[in-house]
Design an enzyme around this catalytic site. Sequence first.
Site, PDB file in Angstrom:
ATOM      1  N   LEU A 204       1.966   5.223   1.407  1.00  0.00           N
ATOM      2  CA  LEU A 204       2.723   4.771   0.234  1.00  0.00           C
ATOM      3  C   LEU A 204       4.181   5.163   0.423  1.00  0.00           C
ATOM      4  O   LEU A 204       4.478   6.343   0.636  1.00  0.00           O
ATOM      5  CB  LEU A 204       2.194   5.426  -1.044  1.00  0.00           C
ATOM      6  N   HIS A 205       5.092   4.189   0.353  1.00  0.00           N
ATOM      7  CA  HIS A 205       6.505   4.550   0.455  1.00  0.00           C
ATOM      8  C   HIS A 205       7.437   3.584  -0.261  1.00  0.00           C
ATOM      9  O   HIS A 205       8.583   3.927  -0.527  1.00  0.00           O
ATOM     10  CB  HIS A 205       6.935   4.636   1.926  1.00  0.00           C
TER      11      HIS A 205
END
Length: 377
Positions: A204-205
């Site tokens: 997740l980014h």
Amino acid sequence: MPRVVCVAGARPNYMKIKPVMDALERRGAEVVLVHTGQHYDPAMNDVFFADLGIRPPDRFLGVGSGTHAEQTGRVMTAFEPLLGEVSPDIVVVVGDINSTLACALVTAKAGPLLAHVEAGLRSRDWSMPEEVNRVATDRVSDYLLAPSPDAVVNLRAEGYRDDQIHLVGNVMIDTLLTNLERARASDVLGRYGLSRGEFGLVTLHRPANVDDPEVLAGLLKALGEIADRCPLLLPVHPRAAGRLADIGVPGGVRLVPPAGYLDFIALQDAARLVLTDSGGVQEETTALGVPCVTLRDNTERPITVEQGTNVLAGRDPARIVSTVHRVLDDPPAPRRPDLWDGRASDRIAGVLLEGGTASTRPRPTDQPRPSDRTLPI
């Protein structure tokens, strides 16, 4: 042979620029590697240079973090005098980060030919900063080096000339295939006490997923439900670390430090499935034949859905959970798109070194430009 400046600025660039540099140098080109310093954390930078065997950059601009405008402006200000000093024939930019756009704009005004690796990818989501960077970079590029047929279709629909567009394949897969056996020799599974095919991998980014506490909380809720069936490993991106700590991670989701390139490929290769919001991970899982569930409503890499193992699940927690259960019950069959064969960089070098220099080939600005009506909506 021409002098070629190759630009990298952040982790997504490193896997793309290395095979292009190698292919150009094998053909005798003088390659100058410029690192803008957009990623400066050792966990996101130094370890990738070491894993991939990238030589130290010839020039380091050290621009660091900031808003999109600040970062783009600092790269442009630092890159302009460098370009005047080095006087390259060609500048190669890759991907869709702020450094890509900044160096493309400077090059377009300075005179050298400009090549964009991964041209033509479109999500058609203008809330993504990367989409703006992609479209604007393509508009000023001489060589549009497309990784897949859908990218070629996009470029033609936007009015680019056939002599600008080159279907070359995916350089990310060049790097993946070159390093796959080295990655499989990693001890990362043992370090984390993991067994092949018995865990899920999460990344997740993207700001849309990690900057909004409500959205991130919903994603974590979904991950917690999935972890009841398949334990999850989440290497923490610096962007998400503080927010994950604030919200709290559900049981069954294990946080670990960011992984280097070889370790991360080993984790992907051994995972039962991967959940991600990364475009590059969608490509790598497709090449590896590993089921991928993308936590976004759209993708600029639709070929990974049409011809690969990727499934779009969006960001609704219930939809994510149901999609993952469906994928676990009936995994998609492995398929690898054409030209994802490990030779994209050789095709790129052929295009760049056989197409002439700025003095022998007209720039795009000398030709009729696409009508604004042809831009994606």
